[in-house]
Design a protein around this motif. Structure first.
Motif, PDB file in Angstrom:
ATOM      1  N   ALA A  11      -7.748  13.027  13.765  1.00  0.00           N
ATOM      2  CA  ALA A  11      -6.689  13.490  13.040  1.00  0.00           C
ATOM      3  C   ALA A  11      -6.581  13.028  11.718  1.00  0.00           C
ATOM      4  CB  ALA A  11      -5.321  13.510  13.586  1.00  0.00           C
ATOM      5  N   LEU A  12      -6.568  11.672  11.498  1.00  0.00           N
ATOM      6  CA  LEU A  12      -6.673  10.900  10.391  1.00  0.00           C
ATOM      7  C   LEU A  12      -7.817  11.335   9.307  1.00  0.00           C
ATOM      8  CD1 LEU A  12      -5.135   7.685  11.503  1.00  0.00           C
ATOM      9  CD2 LEU A  12      -3.872   9.357  10.191  1.00  0.00           C
ATOM     10  N   LEU A  13      -8.874  11.281   9.992  1.00  0.00           N
ATOM     11  CA  LEU A  13     -10.063  11.636   9.291  1.00  0.00           C
ATOM     12  C   LEU A  13      -9.731  12.961   8.626  1.00  0.00           C
ATOM     13  CD1 LEU A  13     -13.001  10.933   8.410  1.00  0.00           C
ATOM     14  CD2 LEU A  13     -13.912  11.913  10.507  1.00  0.00           C
ATOM     15  N   VAL A  14      -9.569  13.944   9.509  1.00  0.00           N
ATOM     16  CA  VAL A  14      -9.407  15.386   9.092  1.00  0.00           C
ATOM     17  C   VAL A  14      -8.298  15.357   7.798  1.00  0.00           C
ATOM     18  CG1 VAL A  14      -8.701  17.670   9.368  1.00  0.00           C
ATOM     19  CG2 VAL A  14     -10.049  16.682  11.105  1.00  0.00           C
ATOM     20  N   ALA A  15      -7.314  14.570   7.986  1.00  0.00           N
ATOM     21  CA  ALA A  15      -6.257  14.775   7.105  1.00  0.00           C
ATOM     22  C   ALA A  15      -6.825  13.987   5.714  1.00  0.00           C
ATOM     23  CB  ALA A  15      -5.040  13.587   7.588  1.00  0.00           C
ATOM     24  N   LEU A  16      -7.581  13.148   5.763  1.00  0.00           N
ATOM     25  CA  LEU A  16      -8.388  12.566   4.573  1.00  0.00           C
ATOM     26  C   LEU A  16      -9.126  13.472   3.845  1.00  0.00           C
ATOM     27  CD1 LEU A  16      -8.619   8.933   5.715  1.00  0.00           C
ATOM     28  CD2 LEU A  16      -7.187   9.789   3.744  1.00  0.00           C
ATOM     29  N   LEU A  17     -10.068  14.199   4.895  1.00  0.00           N
ATOM     30  CA  LEU A  17     -11.053  15.137   4.229  1.00  0.00           C
ATOM     31  C   LEU A  17     -10.488  16.267   3.545  1.00  0.00           C
ATOM     32  CD1 LEU A  17     -13.733  15.184   7.136  1.00  0.00           C
ATOM     33  CD2 LEU A  17     -14.026  13.793   4.919  1.00  0.00           C
ATOM     34  N   ILE A  18      -9.369  16.698   4.064  1.00  0.00           N
ATOM     35  CA  ILE A  18      -8.819  18.091   3.312  1.00  0.00           C
ATOM     36  C   ILE A  18      -8.502  17.727   1.789  1.00  0.00           C
ATOM     37  CG2 ILE A  18      -7.119  19.718   3.438  1.00  0.00           C
ATOM     38  CD1 ILE A  18      -6.935  19.573   6.583  1.00  0.00           C
ATOM     39  N   PRO A  19      -7.960  17.018   1.581  1.00  0.00           N
ATOM     40  CA  PRO A  19      -7.628  16.664   0.080  1.00  0.00           C
ATOM     41  C   PRO A  19      -8.903  16.489  -0.778  1.00  0.00           C
ATOM     42  CG  PRO A  19      -5.880  15.574   1.564  1.00  0.00           C
ATOM     43  CD  PRO A  19      -7.152  15.901   2.148  1.00  0.00           C
ATOM     44  N   LEU A  20      -9.815  15.628  -0.076  1.00  0.00           N
ATOM     45  CA  LEU A  20     -11.088  15.256  -0.757  1.00  0.00           C
ATOM     46  C   LEU A  20     -12.092  16.558  -1.264  1.00  0.00           C
ATOM     47  CD1 LEU A  20     -12.060  12.036   1.039  1.00  0.00           C
ATOM     48  CD2 LEU A  20     -11.062  12.283  -1.003  1.00  0.00           C
ATOM     49  N   LEU A  21     -11.988  17.336  -0.070  1.00  0.00           N
ATOM     50  CA  LEU A  21     -12.769  18.599  -0.064  1.00  0.00           C
ATOM     51  C   LEU A  21     -12.246  19.615  -1.191  1.00  0.00           C
ATOM     52  CD1 LEU A  21     -13.776  19.381   3.527  1.00  0.00           C
ATOM     53  CD2 LEU A  21     -15.102  18.259   1.635  1.00  0.00           C
ATOM     54  N   PHE A  22     -10.901  19.590  -1.300  1.00  0.00           N
ATOM     55  CA  PHE A  22     -10.358  20.641  -2.040  1.00  0.00           C
ATOM     56  C   PHE A  22     -10.227  20.175  -3.614  1.00  0.00           C
ATOM     57  CE2 PHE A  22      -8.862  22.682   1.649  1.00  0.00           C
ATOM     58  CZ  PHE A  22      -8.660  23.837   1.294  1.00  0.00           C
ATOM     59  N   GLY A  23     -10.130  18.795  -3.759  1.00  0.00           N
ATOM     60  CA  GLY A  23      -9.925  18.080  -5.229  1.00  0.00           C
ATOM     61  C   GLY A  23     -11.075  18.050  -5.913  1.00  0.00           C
ATOM     62  N   GLY A  24     -12.321  18.069  -5.320  1.00  0.00           N
ATOM     63  CA  GLY A  24     -13.409  18.401  -6.131  1.00  0.00           C
ATOM     64  C   GLY A  24     -13.568  17.082  -7.067  1.00  0.00           C
ATOM     65  N   THR A  25     -14.485  17.080  -8.193  1.00  0.00           N
ATOM     66  CA  THR A  25     -14.811  15.889  -8.886  1.00  0.00           C
ATOM     67  C   THR A  25     -13.630  15.337  -9.825  1.00  0.00           C
ATOM     68  OG1 THR A  25     -15.223  17.272 -10.988  1.00  0.00           O
ATOM     69  CG2 THR A  25     -17.006  16.814  -9.295  1.00  0.00           C
ATOM     70  N   GLY A  26     -12.851  16.065 -10.127  1.00  0.00           N
ATOM     71  CA  GLY A  26     -11.432  15.696 -10.826  1.00  0.00           C
ATOM     72  C   GLY A  26     -10.510  14.781  -9.917  1.00  0.00           C
ATOM     73  N   LEU A  27     -10.500  14.693  -8.816  1.00  0.00           N
ATOM     74  CA  LEU A  27      -9.654  13.887  -7.666  1.00  0.00           C
ATOM     75  C   LEU A  27      -9.812  12.424  -8.234  1.00  0.00           C
ATOM     76  CD1 LEU A  27      -7.662  13.621  -5.338  1.00  0.00           C
ATOM     77  CD2 LEU A  27      -9.689  13.704  -3.813  1.00  0.00           C
ATOM     78  N   TRP A  28     -10.983  11.963  -8.124  1.00  0.00           N
ATOM     79  CA  TRP A  28     -10.926  10.556  -8.312  1.00  0.00           C
ATOM     80  C   TRP A  28     -10.464  10.058  -9.487  1.00  0.00           C
ATOM     81  CZ3 TRP A  28     -11.491   8.367  -3.973  1.00  0.00           C
ATOM     82  CH2 TRP A  28     -12.112   9.035  -2.915  1.00  0.00           C
ATOM     83  N   ARG A  29     -10.917  10.828 -10.549  1.00  0.00           N
ATOM     84  CA  ARG A  29     -10.459  10.701 -11.858  1.00  0.00           C
ATOM     85  C   ARG A  29      -8.707  10.586 -11.952  1.00  0.00           C
ATOM     86  NH1 ARG A  29      -8.197  13.353 -15.762  1.00  0.00           N
ATOM     87  NH2 ARG A  29      -8.822  15.356 -14.785  1.00  0.00           N
ATOM     88  N   GLN A  30      -7.965  11.229 -11.359  1.00  0.00           N
ATOM     89  CA  GLN A  30      -6.536  11.244 -11.340  1.00  0.00           C
ATOM     90  C   GLN A  30      -5.884  10.310 -10.546  1.00  0.00           C
ATOM     91  OE1 GLN A  30      -4.415  15.190 -11.671  1.00  0.00           O
ATOM     92  NE2 GLN A  30      -6.560  15.924 -10.791  1.00  0.00           N
ATOM     93  N   LEU A  31      -6.792  10.087  -9.473  1.00  0.00           N
ATOM     94  CA  LEU A  31      -6.461   8.685  -8.736  1.00  0.00           C
ATOM     95  C   LEU A  31      -6.563   7.249  -9.181  1.00  0.00           C
ATOM     96  CD1 LEU A  31      -7.519   9.760  -5.079  1.00  0.00           C
ATOM     97  CD2 LEU A  31      -5.201  10.040  -5.950  1.00  0.00           C
ATOM     98  N   ARG A  32      -7.421   7.277  -9.841  1.00  0.00           N
ATOM     99  CA  ARG A  32      -7.908   6.266 -10.683  1.00  0.00           C
ATOM    100  C   ARG A  32      -6.802   6.100 -11.777  1.00  0.00           C
ATOM    101  NH1 ARG A  32     -12.385   7.418 -12.723  1.00  0.00           N
ATOM    102  NH2 ARG A  32     -11.419   7.798 -14.889  1.00  0.00           N
ATOM    103  N   ASP A  33      -6.387   6.970 -12.431  1.00  0.00           N
ATOM    104  CA  ASP A  33      -5.382   6.802 -13.622  1.00  0.00           C
ATOM    105  C   ASP A  33      -3.803   6.682 -13.183  1.00  0.00           C
ATOM    106  OD1 ASP A  33      -7.595   6.983 -15.273  1.00  0.00           O
ATOM    107  OD2 ASP A  33      -7.363   9.075 -15.588  1.00  0.00           O
ATOM    108  N   PHE A  34      -3.441   7.056 -11.867  1.00  0.00           N
ATOM    109  CA  PHE A  34      -2.214   6.825 -11.506  1.00  0.00           C
ATOM    110  C   PHE A  34      -1.376   5.850 -11.634  1.00  0.00           C
ATOM    111  CE2 PHE A  34       1.368   7.128  -8.327  1.00  0.00           C
ATOM    112  CZ  PHE A  34       1.685   8.227  -8.450  1.00  0.00           C
ATOM    113  N   PRO A  35      -0.427   5.387 -11.942  1.00  0.00           N
ATOM    114  CA  PRO A  35      -0.014   4.214 -12.424  1.00  0.00           C
ATOM    115  C   PRO A  35       0.668   3.496 -11.229  1.00  0.00           C
ATOM    116  CG  PRO A  35       1.401   6.013 -13.634  1.00  0.00           C
ATOM    117  CD  PRO A  35       0.508   6.835 -12.605  1.00  0.00           C
TER     118      PRO A  35
END
Length: 330
Positions: A11-35
């Motif tokens: 369940a934890l793995l699926v919970a992590l995969l869903i945002p990763l799949l929907f976030g696309g390439t811009g996800l990591w940039r937004q997480l990196r810039d989060f204060p």
């Protein structure tokens, strides 16, 4: 035990995969810039929520001298059990077991949990009424109007059912007794179950007859707890550079977590993420929604598991943990 552990990990793995799949390439940039400071502040808000719940528990048990530190441990262990068991079923069991170790009778512990849930339901009803008034004074898009209408209908139906149950509980007891007799349950066993139900009813009445000022304090503390906890997603979106009214983030979280409970997965992992992405993406976009949900769940779910696990093991011990892990198999 291994099967239940694999269920939680899956369940934890699926919970992590869903945002990763929907976030696309811009996800990591937004997480990196989060204060980072904002993230630490959100974790501090969860610590405040735990302390507010501990104070609420102490107010609901005025005859039992629970210290704030002890009550805080009980709350953290209970929250861990809710997040780690299917449908949160381990939460009430953990709460009652830990309260029994502090001299609280089982019926009183169950009644305390019931009053706690009733207060939360009343808080959500008041919040939805406030959001409804706010929505009527603002132009709503069809997406938000549908969310608000569904929430009001569901919560209104739940309140009506509770009122009917309280009004006709004696008829319900008799009906259940006839059902148990037809199922072949012995008279001795039916009598024992009936006695436990009556004890719970009496304990619930006793809890509801606490001084009104005390019950009002419980309501205000519960309101403060949910306002703080449901501000996490709002702050996460602000940290990502998107502005969304607090009322709508409250609505999204309430519906997403309700979907998670219905799924009967540990902590609603996977289903809560999927529902929140579907609800939030039309408002802020897929990439921002995925990043916000990942941060929100990290603070309000994964942090609960990480911080609550050692407290649970210290207070409840391995026997209760094994009992909770086997709960889904019973």
């Amino acid at each position: 035990m291994s099967r239940s552990l694999w269920l939680l990990l899956s369940a934890l793995l699926v919970a992590l995969l869903i945002p990763l799949l929907f976030g696309g390439t811009g996800l990591w940039r937004q997480l990196r810039d989060f204060p980072a400071g904002l993230l630490l502040g959100m974790l501090a808000m969860i610590l405040l929520c735990w302390n507010l719940n501990a104070l609420r528990l102490r107010l609901l048990l005025p005859r039992h001298r629970l210290g704030q530190k002890r009550a805080l441990g009980i709350v953290m262990a209970t929250e861990f059990a809710i997040c780690a068991t299917p449908g949160g079923a381990g939460g009430p069991l953990t709460l009652m077991a830990l309260l029994m170790r502090n001299g609280v009778a089982p019926a009183q512990g169950t009644a305390t949990f019931a009053v706690d849930q009733l207060v939360d339901l009343l808080v959500f009803a008041c919040a939805l009424l406030g959001i409804l008034v706010y929505g009527l004074s603002h132009a709503l898009n069809p997406h938000l109007a549908t969310l608000l209408g569904a929430s009001v209908s569901l919560l209104g139906g739940a309140l009506v059912l509770l009122v009917l149950l309280g009004r006709f509980h004696r008829h319900m007891f008799r009906f259940n007794g006839r059902i148990l007799r037809r199922l072949g349950l012995s008279a001795r066993r039916r009598f024992s179950l009936g006695r436990k139900v009556i004890r719970f009813r009496n304990a619930l009445r006793q809890s509801l007859r606490l001084p009104r000022t005390l019950l009002l304090g419980v309501f205000l503390i519960s309101s403060a707890h949910w306002v703080v906890r449901y501000s996490v997603l709002y702050l996460a979106l602000r940290g990502l550079g998107r502005e969304l009214d607090w009322a709508w983030t409250f609505l999204v979280q309430m519906l997403a977590l309700s979907a998670g409970q219905i799924s009967l997965l540990p902590g609603g992992a996977g289903s809560a993420e999927l529902a929140s992405v579907a609800l939030l993406a039309p408002l802020v976009g897929k990439s921002t929604a995925a990043a916000g949900i990942l941060i929100w769940r990290a603070v309000t779910y994964y942090f609960y598991l990480l911080a609550g696990a050692p407290v649970f093991l210290h207070l409840a011990g391995r026997p209760l943990l094994r009992r909770l892990v086997r709960y889904r198999q019973s």
